[in-house]
Motif scaffolding. Structure first.
Motif, PDB file in Angstrom:
ATOM      1  N   LEU A  89     -55.568  67.376   1.352  1.00 42.84           N
ATOM      2  CA  LEU A  89     -57.010  67.559   1.423  1.00 42.84           C
ATOM      3  C   LEU A  89     -57.624  66.314   2.048  1.00 42.84           C
ATOM      4  N   PHE A  90     -58.054  66.433   3.288  1.00 40.97           N
ATOM      5  CA  PHE A  90     -58.557  65.288   4.040  1.00 40.97           C
ATOM      6  C   PHE A  90     -60.010  64.997   3.712  1.00 40.97           C
ATOM      7  N   ASP A  91     -60.339  63.724   3.734  1.00 47.20           N
ATOM      8  CA  ASP A  91     -61.721  63.253   3.678  1.00 47.20           C
ATOM      9  C   ASP A  91     -62.190  63.112   5.124  1.00 47.20           C
ATOM     10  N   SER A  92     -63.154  63.934   5.522  1.00 45.80           N
ATOM     11  CA  SER A  92     -63.564  63.960   6.929  1.00 45.80           C
ATOM     12  C   SER A  92     -64.842  63.187   7.205  1.00 45.80           C
ATOM     13  N   ARG A  93     -65.296  62.368   6.250  1.00 49.54           N
ATOM     14  CA  ARG A  93     -66.576  61.673   6.450  1.00 49.54           C
ATOM     15  C   ARG A  93     -66.546  60.751   7.666  1.00 49.54           C
ATOM     16  N   LEU A  94     -65.476  59.999   7.848  1.00 52.06           N
ATOM     17  CA  LEU A  94     -65.402  59.107   9.010  1.00 52.06           C
ATOM     18  C   LEU A  94     -65.448  59.918  10.299  1.00 52.06           C
ATOM     19  N   ALA A  95     -64.701  61.015  10.335  1.00 46.91           N
ATOM     20  CA  ALA A  95     -64.672  61.850  11.537  1.00 46.91           C
ATOM     21  C   ALA A  95     -66.043  62.457  11.810  1.00 46.91           C
ATOM     22  N   MET A  96     -66.742  62.901  10.762  1.00 43.55           N
ATOM     23  CA  MET A  96     -68.062  63.481  10.980  1.00 43.55           C
ATOM     24  C   MET A  96     -69.052  62.425  11.468  1.00 43.55           C
ATOM     25  N   MET A  97     -68.929  61.200  10.959  1.00 48.56           N
ATOM     26  CA  MET A  97     -69.773  60.127  11.495  1.00 48.56           C
ATOM     27  C   MET A  97     -69.456  59.881  12.965  1.00 48.56           C
ATOM     28  N   SER A  98     -68.186  60.005  13.326  1.00 52.76           N
ATOM     29  CA  SER A  98     -67.828  59.833  14.742  1.00 52.76           C
ATOM     30  C   SER A  98     -68.424  60.957  15.576  1.00 52.76           C
ATOM     31  N   GLY A  99     -68.554  62.153  14.980  1.00 56.53           N
ATOM     32  CA  GLY A  99     -69.208  63.248  15.687  1.00 56.53           C
ATOM     33  C   GLY A  99     -70.676  62.966  15.934  1.00 56.53           C
ATOM     34  N   ILE A 100     -71.353  62.426  14.930  1.00 53.09           N
ATOM     35  CA  ILE A 100     -72.763  62.035  15.113  1.00 53.09           C
ATOM     36  C   ILE A 100     -72.870  60.995  16.224  1.00 53.09           C
ATOM     37  N   TYR A 101     -71.979  60.006  16.167  1.00 53.69           N
ATOM     38  CA  TYR A 101     -72.008  58.922  17.151  1.00 53.69           C
ATOM     39  C   TYR A 101     -71.759  59.470  18.561  1.00 53.69           C
ATOM     40  N   ALA A 102     -70.752  60.329  18.707  1.00 58.52           N
ATOM     41  CA  ALA A 102     -70.451  60.901  20.029  1.00 58.52           C
ATOM     42  C   ALA A 102     -71.617  61.734  20.535  1.00 58.52           C
ATOM     43  N   ASP A 103     -72.244  62.481  19.642  1.00 56.63           N
ATOM     44  CA  ASP A 103     -73.377  63.314  20.041  1.00 56.63           C
ATOM     45  C   ASP A 103     -74.532  62.459  20.540  1.00 56.63           C
ATOM     46  N   ARG A 104     -74.809  61.365  19.846  1.00 58.57           N
ATOM     47  CA  ARG A 104     -75.923  60.504  20.244  1.00 58.57           C
ATOM     48  C   ARG A 104     -75.677  59.831  21.588  1.00 58.57           C
ATOM     49  N   HIS A 105     -74.423  59.752  21.968  1.00 60.37           N
ATOM     50  CA  HIS A 105     -74.092  59.156  23.266  1.00 60.37           C
ATOM     51  C   HIS A 105     -73.744  60.226  24.300  1.00 60.37           C
ATOM     52  N   GLY A 106     -74.103  61.472  23.993  1.00 55.36           N
ATOM     53  CA  GLY A 106     -73.950  62.553  24.960  1.00 55.36           C
ATOM     54  C   GLY A 106     -72.527  62.995  25.217  1.00 55.36           C
ATOM     55  N   ARG A 107     -71.612  62.745  24.249  1.00 55.48           N
ATOM     56  CA  ARG A 107     -70.198  63.059  24.499  1.00 55.48           C
ATOM     57  C   ARG A 107     -69.606  64.037  23.479  1.00 55.48           C
ATOM     58  N   PHE A 108     -70.421  64.649  22.641  1.00 58.51           N
ATOM     59  CA  PHE A 108     -69.857  65.521  21.605  1.00 58.51           C
ATOM     60  C   PHE A 108     -69.062  66.666  22.211  1.00 58.51           C
ATOM     61  N   ARG A 109     -69.565  67.282  23.262  1.00 60.10           N
ATOM     62  CA  ARG A 109     -68.908  68.448  23.846  1.00 60.10           C
ATOM     63  C   ARG A 109     -67.539  68.105  24.412  1.00 60.10           C
ATOM     64  N   GLU A 110     -67.329  66.864  24.766  1.00 57.76           N
ATOM     65  CA  GLU A 110     -66.011  66.399  25.225  1.00 57.76           C
ATOM     66  C   GLU A 110     -65.168  65.944  24.046  1.00 57.76           C
ATOM     67  N   TYR A 111     -65.798  65.249  23.118  1.00 51.93           N
ATOM     68  CA  TYR A 111     -65.081  64.611  22.021  1.00 51.93           C
ATOM     69  C   TYR A 111     -64.589  65.605  20.968  1.00 51.93           C
ATOM     70  N   ALA A 112     -65.462  66.499  20.531  1.00 53.37           N
ATOM     71  CA  ALA A 112     -65.133  67.385  19.415  1.00 53.37           C
ATOM     72  C   ALA A 112     -63.905  68.262  19.682  1.00 53.37           C
ATOM     73  N   PRO A 113     -63.770  68.894  20.859  1.00 52.79           N
ATOM     74  CA  PRO A 113     -62.567  69.707  21.074  1.00 52.79           C
ATOM     75  C   PRO A 113     -61.271  68.902  20.957  1.00 52.79           C
ATOM     76  N   MET A 114     -61.292  67.648  21.378  1.00 50.74           N
ATOM     77  CA  MET A 114     -60.107  66.812  21.275  1.00 50.74           C
ATOM     78  C   MET A 114     -59.749  66.536  19.820  1.00 50.74           C
ATOM     79  N   VAL A 115     -60.766  66.251  19.007  1.00 54.45           N
ATOM     80  CA  VAL A 115     -60.527  65.978  17.585  1.00 54.45           C
ATOM     81  C   VAL A 115     -59.984  67.223  16.894  1.00 54.45           C
ATOM     82  N   PHE A 116     -60.626  68.345  17.099  1.00 54.80           N
ATOM     83  CA  PHE A 116     -60.164  69.585  16.480  1.00 54.80           C
ATOM     84  C   PHE A 116     -58.727  69.916  16.889  1.00 54.80           C
TER      85      PHE A 116
END
Length: 211
Positions: A89-116
């Protein structure tokens, strides 16, 4: 010329296989309809949903988990995706914060598929700061700046996202909110499309074949 886009909310968690299944079709909505996705993290809580810690689960809890992953594999196999069940059972808080960070820098659409993709191939530990930093670097994001963010504003932003999810009545992910109406689950995208069509948001020349 197309009118201004409608903003729709996409609630996600990187440890949710059904969110992984929903991401690509959801991103396709931006091509087929006059919408912009707003990505909001909302922690998926497997302990609450599936009977607590792994060693605490009863037989009926395991039956539910096994069935859900059978469904995941059915959906994934149709699309040539690999989704392996996490081994803890993973704790995903760090990863979700990285999603917020990537989104704010305009890279969520590139970043999220790689993480998933890497998480569900068991190639990425979403609790490991160095592993997260490596993916951020691949997306031309500054991992050191992210770690500063994660140790300062990140937790507060995560709490604000959770509060917004609670206000929206979100109880699980993926959830898409269109004009205040929630759609929960990867297999609800067709209903989202129907809603957007009724709202007159389909782009000129876009049809189902392009989605």
């Amino acid at each position: 010329m197309d009118a201004i886009n409608e903003t729709i909310k996409f609630y996600y968690d990187f440890k949710s296989p059904f969110t992984y299944l929903a991401l690509e079709p959801a991103l396709g909505l931006e091509r087929s309809h006059r919408v912009t996705l707003r990505f909001i993290p909302r922690d998926f809580e497997p302990r609450a949903a599936y009977g607590g810690e792994l060693e605490q689960r009863q037989a009926h809890d395991w039956n539910k988990v096994r069935y859900l992953y059978e469904d995941v594999r059915r959906f994934a196999n149709e699309r040539g995706m690999i989704i392996r069940g996490p081994q803890k059972l993973f704790d995903s808080r760090l990863a979700m914060m990285s999603g917020i960070y990537a989104d704010r820098h305009g890279r969520f659409r590139e970043y999220a598929p790689m993480v998933f993709e890497r998480f569900f191939k068991r190639e990425l530990d979403i609790e490991d700061p160095e592993a997260i930093a490596a993916v951020l670097s691949e997306c031309n994001l500054d991992p050191e700046d992210f770690m500063r963010y994660a140790s300062s504003d990140g937790p507060k932003d995560l709490e604000r996202a959770r509060a917004e999810a609670d206000r929206d009545g979100v109880f699980g992910v993926p959830t898409i909110i269109v004009a205040g109406e929630p759609f929960w689950g990867n297999d609800r995208i067709d209903w989202v499309i129907k809603k957007l069509d009724v709202m007159g948001l389909r782009r000129a020349g876009a049809d189902r074949a392009s989605q």
